[in-house]
Design an enzyme around this catalytic site. Sequence first.
Site, PDB file in Angstrom:
ATOM      1  N   LYS A 151      48.767  31.266  22.920  1.00  0.00           N
ATOM      2  CA  LYS A 151      49.998  31.098  23.491  1.00  0.00           C
ATOM      3  C   LYS A 151      50.159  30.038  23.417  1.00  0.00           C
ATOM      4  O   LYS A 151      51.261  29.276  23.117  1.00  0.00           O
ATOM      5  CB  LYS A 151      49.361  30.823  24.895  1.00  0.00           C
ATOM      6  CG  LYS A 151      50.695  30.844  26.198  1.00  0.00           C
ATOM      7  CD  LYS A 151      51.992  31.117  26.536  1.00  0.00           C
ATOM      8  CE  LYS A 151      53.051  31.173  27.501  1.00  0.00           C
ATOM      9  NZ  LYS A 151      52.172  29.728  27.982  1.00  0.00           N
ATOM     10  N   ASP A 152      49.410  28.974  23.579  1.00  0.00           N
ATOM     11  CA  ASP A 152      49.350  27.300  23.229  1.00  0.00           C
ATOM     12  C   ASP A 152      48.940  26.843  21.692  1.00  0.00           C
ATOM     13  O   ASP A 152      47.674  26.777  20.990  1.00  0.00           O
ATOM     14  CB  ASP A 152      48.438  26.438  24.245  1.00  0.00           C
ATOM     15  CG  ASP A 152      49.147  26.940  25.310  1.00  0.00           C
ATOM     16  OD1 ASP A 152      49.910  26.245  26.325  1.00  0.00           O
ATOM     17  OD2 ASP A 152      48.179  28.159  26.159  1.00  0.00           O
ATOM     18  N   LEU A 195      52.417  35.775  29.626  1.00  0.00           N
ATOM     19  CA  LEU A 195      52.032  35.635  30.800  1.00  0.00           C
ATOM     20  C   LEU A 195      51.894  33.663  30.737  1.00  0.00           C
ATOM     21  O   LEU A 195      51.137  32.887  30.153  1.00  0.00           O
ATOM     22  CB  LEU A 195      50.694  35.844  31.292  1.00  0.00           C
ATOM     23  CG  LEU A 195      50.944  37.494  31.350  1.00  0.00           C
ATOM     24  CD1 LEU A 195      49.254  37.921  31.778  1.00  0.00           C
ATOM     25  CD2 LEU A 195      52.182  38.329  32.663  1.00  0.00           C
ATOM     26  N   SER A 207      50.328  30.232  33.762  1.00  0.00           N
ATOM     27  CA  SER A 207      49.790  29.686  35.901  1.00  0.00           C
ATOM     28  C   SER A 207      52.140  29.436  35.537  1.00  0.00           C
ATOM     29  O   SER A 207      52.295  29.537  37.005  1.00  0.00           O
ATOM     30  CB  SER A 207      48.980  28.792  35.686  1.00  0.00           C
ATOM     31  OG  SER A 207      48.233  29.039  35.186  1.00  0.00           O
ATOM     32  N   ARG A 208      52.668  28.698  35.211  1.00  0.00           N
ATOM     33  CA  ARG A 208      53.781  28.801  35.164  1.00  0.00           C
ATOM     34  C   ARG A 208      54.491  29.356  35.670  1.00  0.00           C
ATOM     35  O   ARG A 208      55.861  29.436  35.844  1.00  0.00           O
ATOM     36  CB  ARG A 208      54.795  27.699  34.238  1.00  0.00           C
ATOM     37  CG  ARG A 208      53.404  26.562  34.423  1.00  0.00           C
ATOM     38  CD  ARG A 208      54.773  25.272  33.468  1.00  0.00           C
ATOM     39  NE  ARG A 208      53.765  23.818  33.864  1.00  0.00           N
ATOM     40  CZ  ARG A 208      52.490  22.989  32.704  1.00  0.00           C
ATOM     41  NH1 ARG A 208      52.782  23.891  31.621  1.00  0.00           N
ATOM     42  NH2 ARG A 208      52.390  21.873  32.881  1.00  0.00           N
ATOM     43  N   HIS A 245      43.819  34.287  31.093  1.00  0.00           N
ATOM     44  CA  HIS A 245      42.701  33.806  30.718  1.00  0.00           C
ATOM     45  C   HIS A 245      41.461  34.619  31.263  1.00  0.00           C
ATOM     46  O   HIS A 245      40.906  34.317  30.266  1.00  0.00           O
ATOM     47  CB  HIS A 245      42.706  32.588  32.488  1.00  0.00           C
ATOM     48  CG  HIS A 245      43.760  31.966  32.484  1.00  0.00           C
ATOM     49  ND1 HIS A 245      45.059  31.908  33.773  1.00  0.00           N
ATOM     50  CD2 HIS A 245      43.558  30.378  31.802  1.00  0.00           C
ATOM     51  CE1 HIS A 245      45.330  30.326  33.410  1.00  0.00           C
ATOM     52  NE2 HIS A 245      44.899  30.203  32.333  1.00  0.00           N
ATOM     53  N   HIS A 277      45.117  34.566  35.460  1.00  0.00           N
ATOM     54  CA  HIS A 277      45.835  35.296  35.508  1.00  0.00           C
ATOM     55  C   HIS A 277      45.607  36.786  34.764  1.00  0.00           C
ATOM     56  O   HIS A 277      44.330  35.382  33.914  1.00  0.00           O
ATOM     57  CB  HIS A 277      47.380  34.906  35.739  1.00  0.00           C
ATOM     58  CG  HIS A 277      47.406  34.170  34.159  1.00  0.00           C
ATOM     59  ND1 HIS A 277      47.379  34.681  32.413  1.00  0.00           N
ATOM     60  CD2 HIS A 277      47.855  33.060  33.903  1.00  0.00           C
ATOM     61  CE1 HIS A 277      47.899  33.471  31.911  1.00  0.00           C
ATOM     62  NE2 HIS A 277      48.579  32.394  32.616  1.00  0.00           N
ATOM     63  N   GLN A 319      47.178  14.838  30.949  1.00  0.00           N
ATOM     64  CA  GLN A 319      48.179  15.881  29.852  1.00  0.00           C
ATOM     65  C   GLN A 319      49.238  15.872  30.156  1.00  0.00           C
ATOM     66  O   GLN A 319      50.399  16.427  29.986  1.00  0.00           O
ATOM     67  CB  GLN A 319      47.362  17.113  29.391  1.00  0.00           C
ATOM     68  CG  GLN A 319      47.331  18.013  30.107  1.00  0.00           C
ATOM     69  CD  GLN A 319      47.057  19.395  30.150  1.00  0.00           C
ATOM     70  OE1 GLN A 319      45.107  18.960  29.335  1.00  0.00           O
ATOM     71  NE2 GLN A 319      47.456  20.168  29.687  1.00  0.00           N
TER      72      GLN A 319
HETATM   73  P1  AMP Z   1      45.756  26.718  31.123  1.00  0.00           P
HETATM   74  O1  AMP Z   1      45.277  27.430  32.279  1.00  0.00           O
HETATM   75  O2  AMP Z   1      47.935  27.511  30.716  1.00  0.00           O
HETATM   76  O3  AMP Z   1      45.424  26.034  30.305  1.00  0.00           O
HETATM   77  O4  AMP Z   1      45.214  27.796  29.806  1.00  0.00           O
HETATM   78  C1  AMP Z   1      43.827  27.954  29.812  1.00  0.00           C
HETATM   79  C2  AMP Z   1      43.492  28.491  28.336  1.00  0.00           C
HETATM   80  O5  AMP Z   1      44.040  30.001  28.293  1.00  0.00           O
HETATM   81  C3  AMP Z   1      44.443  28.494  27.129  1.00  0.00           C
HETATM   82  O6  AMP Z   1      43.336  28.792  25.732  1.00  0.00           O
HETATM   83  C4  AMP Z   1      45.949  29.334  27.097  1.00  0.00           C
HETATM   84  O7  AMP Z   1      45.728  29.280  25.374  1.00  0.00           O
HETATM   85  C5  AMP Z   1      45.213  30.323  27.740  1.00  0.00           C
HETATM   86  N1  AMP Z   1      45.931  31.358  27.771  1.00  0.00           N
HETATM   87  C6  AMP Z   1      47.073  30.914  28.683  1.00  0.00           C
HETATM   88  N2  AMP Z   1      48.148  31.799  28.806  1.00  0.00           N
HETATM   89  C7  AMP Z   1      47.495  32.703  27.836  1.00  0.00           C
HETATM   90  C8  AMP Z   1      48.198  34.389  27.488  1.00  0.00           C
HETATM   91  N3  AMP Z   1      49.430  34.475  28.048  1.00  0.00           N
HETATM   92  N4  AMP Z   1      47.878  34.760  27.006  1.00  0.00           N
HETATM   93  C9  AMP Z   1      45.835  33.546  25.961  1.00  0.00           C
HETATM   94  N5  AMP Z   1      45.877  33.305  26.485  1.00  0.00           N
HETATM   95  C10 AMP Z   1      47.026  32.516  27.232  1.00  0.00           C
END
Ligand code: AMP
Length: 286
Positions: free
Chosen positions: A148-149, A183, A185-186, A34, A31, A58
């Site tokens: 975000k994380d 934003l 994915s969930r 990313h 999204h 995880q």
């Molecule tokens: P994920 O696919 O959810 O594991 O996220 C992959 C990377 O994208 C991680 O470093 C997340 O912190 C980052 N990320 C996910 N959502 C956001 C967001 N809304 N804004 C900025 N970074 C994000």
Amino acid sequence: MTQLFTKITELREFLTDRKQIGLIPTMGALHQGHLSLIERSRQQDQVVVVSIFVNKLQFAPTEDFQQYPRQLNQDLYLCEEAGVDIVFAPDDQEIWQDRQPKTLIQPPSFLSEGLCGRSRPGHFIGVATVVVKLLNIVQPDRAYFGQKDAQQLAIIQQMVKDLNLPVEIIPCAIARDIEGMALSSRNQYLNAAEKLIAPQIYASLEVAQTAFFNGEQNSDRLLDLVQSYLANTPQLKLDYLQIVDPHSLQPLKSISENALLAIAVYLGKTRLIDNILLTHNFRVSQ
Ligand code: AMP
């Protein structure tokens, strides 16, 4: 043209002798959040690599590993549009050889046991282990992680420092939708009614931010404001709400410089996290 790799040896062969590699580790279902990390990498790296891997290490057995959205074709399209050079999308067999890894990375308990670690024991062992593997496989100069994380980011920064990993970690600001919702994915799990409620999470954090800007430094009082605001939305069930130091993740009684206000809630069956940096120094928020 984005090139897709699924095998480690083929990716390594392709990347050998390449310079200025940027890595964006993801679990796919890409999204705008990313894409904002990808954009940061495109601005400074010669080769932009996005990894897409839903890391079962995880997820606890009770969590959403099976259900997690997988949409590789759409992700490839978005990566192509965003100017990504390489997508690395290995399967479980390629990463774990279908067995539990024997060597695990154990982040320090002071960083990994609070906040999300309380309701997700073992989660950050899975995160740290797969991130080290991805860093070793891709050997990037820079790796991009979202604020975000925030707990994940703090753990990875500590790990890179402790283990002298030759990579620069680039923290990236949270991308939000027009209503302020972070934003994720969930967010796809939310039904229409829940989608209307979800922006209240960020709105509750903004209440504390406004009070902080107006001079309130006491954590308990700031947390009370958030709790009172959330009381209007009983559908949001609090998992945690804390004010911590952004690097040590230790609770702060009062805020002198920077603090992280972090929240996790359940909305229906979906667990959502968000956070806001309470700071008067805006450079640290990037
Ligand atoms: P994920 O696919 O959810 O594991 O996220 C992959 C990377 O994208 C991680 O470093 C997340 O912190 C980052 N990320 C996910 N959502 C956001 C967001 N809304 N804004 C900025 N970074 C994000």
